[in-house]
Design a protein around this motif. Structure first.
Motif, PDB file in Angstrom:
ATOM      1  N   ARG A 159     -22.736  62.281  -4.836  1.00 13.36           N
ATOM      2  CA  ARG A 159     -24.098  62.747  -4.541  1.00 13.36           C
ATOM      3  C   ARG A 159     -24.133  63.815  -3.456  1.00 13.36           C
ATOM      4  NH1 ARG A 159     -27.250  56.983  -5.434  1.00 13.36           N
ATOM      5  NH2 ARG A 159     -27.582  57.289  -7.678  1.00 13.36           N
ATOM      6  N   ARG A 160     -23.049  64.019  -2.751  1.00 17.11           N
ATOM      7  CA  ARG A 160     -22.998  65.174  -1.847  1.00 17.11           C
ATOM      8  C   ARG A 160     -22.949  66.463  -2.643  1.00 17.11           C
ATOM      9  NH1 ARG A 160     -18.450  62.902   2.147  1.00 17.11           N
ATOM     10  NH2 ARG A 160     -19.714  61.376   3.266  1.00 17.11           N
ATOM     11  N   VAL A 161     -22.398  66.401  -3.824  1.00 16.04           N
ATOM     12  CA  VAL A 161     -22.298  67.581  -4.685  1.00 16.04           C
ATOM     13  C   VAL A 161     -23.510  67.676  -5.614  1.00 16.04           C
ATOM     14  CG1 VAL A 161     -20.873  68.734  -6.430  1.00 16.04           C
ATOM     15  CG2 VAL A 161     -19.784  67.451  -4.575  1.00 16.04           C
ATOM     16  N   ILE A 162     -23.932  66.526  -6.164  1.00 15.79           N
ATOM     17  CA  ILE A 162     -25.086  66.488  -7.074  1.00 15.79           C
ATOM     18  C   ILE A 162     -26.036  65.402  -6.569  1.00 15.79           C
ATOM     19  CG2 ILE A 162     -25.820  66.258  -9.485  1.00 15.79           C
ATOM     20  CD1 ILE A 162     -22.896  66.771 -10.280  1.00 15.79           C
ATOM     21  N   ASP A 173     -29.012  64.326  -7.075  1.00 13.42           N
ATOM     22  CA  ASP A 173     -29.851  63.512  -7.952  1.00 13.42           C
ATOM     23  C   ASP A 173     -29.054  62.876  -9.101  1.00 13.42           C
ATOM     24  OD1 ASP A 173     -29.306  65.832  -9.265  1.00 13.42           O
ATOM     25  OD2 ASP A 173     -31.348  66.181 -10.001  1.00 13.42           O
ATOM     26  N   LEU A 174     -27.741  62.799  -8.960  1.00 13.36           N
ATOM     27  CA  LEU A 174     -26.905  62.250 -10.024  1.00 13.36           C
ATOM     28  C   LEU A 174     -27.246  60.789 -10.286  1.00 13.36           C
ATOM     29  CD1 LEU A 174     -24.449  62.930 -11.860  1.00 13.36           C
ATOM     30  CD2 LEU A 174     -22.997  61.909 -10.087  1.00 13.36           C
ATOM     31  N   ASP A 175     -27.405  60.443 -11.556  1.00 11.62           N
ATOM     32  CA  ASP A 175     -27.715  59.064 -11.962  1.00 11.62           C
ATOM     33  C   ASP A 175     -26.401  58.285 -12.030  1.00 11.62           C
ATOM     34  OD1 ASP A 175     -28.801  56.755 -12.933  1.00 11.62           O
ATOM     35  OD2 ASP A 175     -29.304  57.541 -14.916  1.00 11.62           O
ATOM     36  N   VAL A 176     -26.239  57.330 -11.131  1.00 14.52           N
ATOM     37  CA  VAL A 176     -24.981  56.587 -11.023  1.00 14.52           C
ATOM     38  C   VAL A 176     -25.243  55.095 -11.194  1.00 14.52           C
ATOM     39  CG1 VAL A 176     -22.983  56.046  -9.574  1.00 14.52           C
ATOM     40  CG2 VAL A 176     -24.051  58.298  -9.424  1.00 14.52           C
ATOM     41  N   ALA A 177     -24.430  54.446 -12.018  1.00 11.61           N
ATOM     42  CA  ALA A 177     -24.435  52.987 -12.140  1.00 11.61           C
ATOM     43  C   ALA A 177     -23.047  52.484 -11.812  1.00 11.61           C
ATOM     44  CB  ALA A 177     -24.828  52.562 -13.550  1.00 11.61           C
ATOM     45  N   ALA A 211     -12.484  62.624  -2.131  1.00  7.27           N
ATOM     46  CA  ALA A 211     -11.909  62.690  -3.475  1.00  7.27           C
ATOM     47  C   ALA A 211     -13.011  62.758  -4.528  1.00  7.27           C
ATOM     48  CB  ALA A 211     -11.019  61.481  -3.713  1.00  7.27           C
ATOM     49  N   ALA A 212     -14.083  62.000  -4.308  1.00  7.89           N
ATOM     50  CA  ALA A 212     -15.195  62.007  -5.260  1.00  7.89           C
ATOM     51  C   ALA A 212     -15.907  63.354  -5.268  1.00  7.89           C
ATOM     52  CB  ALA A 212     -16.174  60.887  -4.922  1.00  7.89           C
ATOM     53  N   GLU A 213     -15.983  64.009  -4.123  1.00  5.49           N
ATOM     54  CA  GLU A 213     -16.563  65.354  -4.097  1.00  5.49           C
ATOM     55  C   GLU A 213     -15.746  66.305  -4.970  1.00  5.49           C
ATOM     56  OE1 GLU A 213     -17.705  67.063  -0.263  1.00  5.49           O
ATOM     57  OE2 GLU A 213     -17.440  65.062   0.627  1.00  5.49           O
ATOM     58  N   SER A 214     -14.438  66.229  -4.834  1.00  5.29           N
ATOM     59  CA  SER A 214     -13.570  67.098  -5.657  1.00  5.29           C
ATOM     60  C   SER A 214     -13.748  66.782  -7.136  1.00  5.29           C
ATOM     61  CB  SER A 214     -12.095  66.906  -5.255  1.00  5.29           C
ATOM     62  OG  SER A 214     -11.871  67.298  -3.922  1.00  5.29           O
ATOM     63  N   LEU A 215     -13.813  65.510  -7.453  1.00  2.00           N
ATOM     64  CA  LEU A 215     -14.016  65.080  -8.843  1.00  2.00           C
ATOM     65  C   LEU A 215     -15.310  65.675  -9.398  1.00  2.00           C
ATOM     66  CD1 LEU A 215     -13.673  61.374 -10.015  1.00  2.00           C
ATOM     67  CD2 LEU A 215     -15.512  62.835 -10.820  1.00  2.00           C
ATOM     68  N   ALA A 216     -16.368  65.583  -8.606  1.00  2.00           N
ATOM     69  CA  ALA A 216     -17.668  66.094  -9.066  1.00  2.00           C
ATOM     70  C   ALA A 216     -17.615  67.595  -9.326  1.00  2.00           C
ATOM     71  CB  ALA A 216     -18.735  65.759  -8.044  1.00  2.00           C
ATOM     72  N   ARG A 217     -16.950  68.334  -8.437  1.00  2.00           N
ATOM     73  CA  ARG A 217     -16.866  69.785  -8.617  1.00  2.00           C
ATOM     74  C   ARG A 217     -16.031  70.138  -9.837  1.00  2.00           C
ATOM     75  NH1 ARG A 217     -15.809  69.494  -2.887  1.00  2.00           N
ATOM     76  NH2 ARG A 217     -17.718  69.960  -1.713  1.00  2.00           N
ATOM     77  N   ASP A 218     -14.997  69.348 -10.085  1.00  2.00           N
ATOM     78  CA  ASP A 218     -14.090  69.652 -11.209  1.00  2.00           C
ATOM     79  C   ASP A 218     -14.681  69.290 -12.570  1.00  2.00           C
ATOM     80  OD1 ASP A 218     -12.181  70.536  -9.418  1.00  2.00           O
ATOM     81  OD2 ASP A 218     -11.040  68.667  -9.407  1.00  2.00           O
ATOM     82  N   PHE A 219     -15.473  68.223 -12.608  1.00  2.00           N
ATOM     83  CA  PHE A 219     -15.903  67.703 -13.902  1.00  2.00           C
ATOM     84  C   PHE A 219     -17.414  67.729 -14.159  1.00  2.00           C
ATOM     85  CE2 PHE A 219     -11.670  65.901 -13.684  1.00  2.00           C
ATOM     86  CZ  PHE A 219     -11.229  65.929 -15.001  1.00  2.00           C
ATOM     87  N   LEU A 220     -18.205  67.803 -13.095  1.00  2.00           N
ATOM     88  CA  LEU A 220     -19.642  67.553 -13.288  1.00  2.00           C
ATOM     89  C   LEU A 220     -20.536  68.751 -12.977  1.00  2.00           C
ATOM     90  CD1 LEU A 220     -19.796  63.975 -11.685  1.00  2.00           C
ATOM     91  CD2 LEU A 220     -19.372  64.594 -14.068  1.00  2.00           C
ATOM     92  N   VAL A 221     -19.983  69.726 -12.312  1.00  2.00           N
ATOM     93  CA  VAL A 221     -20.825  70.884 -11.939  1.00  2.00           C
ATOM     94  C   VAL A 221     -20.791  71.934 -13.053  1.00  2.00           C
ATOM     95  CG1 VAL A 221     -21.118  72.762 -10.321  1.00  2.00           C
ATOM     96  CG2 VAL A 221     -20.511  70.499  -9.493  1.00  2.00           C
TER      97      VAL A 221
END
Length: 374
Positions: free
Chosen positions: A26-29, A31-35, A364-374
């Motif tokens: 959520r630092r990268v996105i 409003d990301l919907d997370v469960a 690590a989760a920030e990097s993941l978000a940039r690599d896969f979700l942005v």
């Protein structure tokens, strides 16, 4: 976004892993919907995962592996489903001063914990085994549940796996009658037999302080134990000694198969069912799994492999987070994991990596978000 990760052993619970991954994403996105569905594979952390899924917490005072009283937790759902973790009663964490007792540690407290679950209203039990301090073939557990194990003089055999070499007769007729009406699933990621080169003493005894002589003693004692049980209950005792899961948690799997008529299932499969993973997966578009160490063991029934298999079957992409990564990209891909983010890539010192696991996981989760979700 579905986070279905196991604990990072020694650093973060499965719930904490999900919290830190969510914070990083959520630092990268924002409003990301997370469960999140914190998961476990039947070993230590299984009760914690059940509690996170909405089960009610219960505690019982039981006998620890070396005889001292310990407080053990189990989880119970309104429909009568209980999750009981043998490590809560008979785990390595309950050895006083961390001193091993390979020949004498007992599963008696695990039997008491199962009784407590029955007393609380359990009608079905998911019995998670792993992390044990014991190699007694489940004899202590069965004794607590009403079985009798006697030596040649008619006296009860002393606690632990070693004294089973003195076993002369076994009587399971006094087992708690409610067990016959209770569906018990033996949930484990271990498919070893009871004895032999791949049995409980040889493979897992050294982790519990057994030296070469102790392993030989325990293997002979458990072989004798199975022979005495065969005389008591018939051929099924010999068959169960060879069955997958019999060697789980120092042979407590064998005791559960023979005495409790338990059904063996891979722990992660059982827990995904119990924790409501399928409904959560049906709503997801991307899955993050993980555990403390992604290694060869991960591929053999550990939580991330089970999560990845289910997600891949649903056509979803899966990535993983971990403390350390010891699998090749090829092995990850074969398991259905596109990529893994290891904390050791961010902090090379293992001690600091464990101490700062939460903040590192967020990075690590920030990097993941940039690599896969942005």
């Amino acid at each position: 976004m579905l986070i279905a990760a196991d604990k990072f052993k020694g650093s973060l619970t499965a719930v904490e892993v999900a919290e830190h991954v969510t914070a990083g994403l959520r630092r990268v996105i924002p409003d990301l919907d997370v469960a999140a569905v914190p998961v476990a594979d039947g070993g230590d952390g299984t009760v914690a995962a059940a509690l996170a899924a909405g089960f009610t917490r219960h505690e019982a005072r039981v006998t620890g592996p070396t005889g001292e009283p310990v407080t053990a937790t189990f989880a119970l759902r309104a429909d009568g489903t209980a999750v009981v973790e043998m490590a809560e009663a008979s785990g390595l964490q309950h050895l006083p001063g961390g001193v091993f007792a390979p020949l004498t540690a007992t599963t008696y407290g695990t039997g008491e914990l199962l009784l407590a679950a029955l007393d609380a209203g359990a009608t079905s039990i998911v019995f998670g085994v792993g992390g044990s301090a014991t190699t007694d073939g489940g004899a202590g557990m069965l004794a607590a549940l009403g079985a009798r194990f006697l030596d040649a003089d008619g006296a009860p055999v002393a606690p632990g796996g070693g004294p089973l070499r003195e076993l002369a007769t076994a009587d399971l007729s006094g087992l708690e009658p409610r067990l016959a009406k209770t569906a018990i699933v033996l949930a484990s990621d271990v498919d070893n037999p009871l004895t032999g080169p791949k049995g409980a003493p040889a493979v897992y005894g050294p982790q519990k302080g057994a030296d070469e002589d102790d392993v030989a003693t325990l293997d002979a004692a458990l072989t004798h134990y199975a022979e005495v049980l065969e005389r008591a209950v018939g051929p099924k005792a010999a068959e169960h000694a060879l069955a997958p899961g019999a060697g789980a948690a120092g042979g407590i799997g064998y005791g559960a198969l023979v005495g409790l008529d338990a059904a063996f299932r891979p722990g992660i499969d059982v827990m995904l069912d119990v924790l409501g993973f399928a409904p959560a997966l049906a709503k997801a578009t991307f899955v993050i799994t993980g555990e403390g160490s992604l290694d060869e063991q991960t591929l053999h029934g550990k939580a991330p492999a089970g999560v990845a298999a289910a997600a891949r079957a649903a056509g979803l992409d899966v990535v993983a987070v971990c403390g350390r990564l010891q699998l090749t990209q090829e092995a990850l891909g074969a398991a259905g994991i596109q990529r893994a983010y290891a904390l050791t890539d961010l902090e090379s010192d293992p001690a600091r990596c464990m101490a700062e696991a939460g903040p590192l996981l967020e990075r690590a989760a920030e990097s993941l978000a940039r690599d896969f979700l942005v």
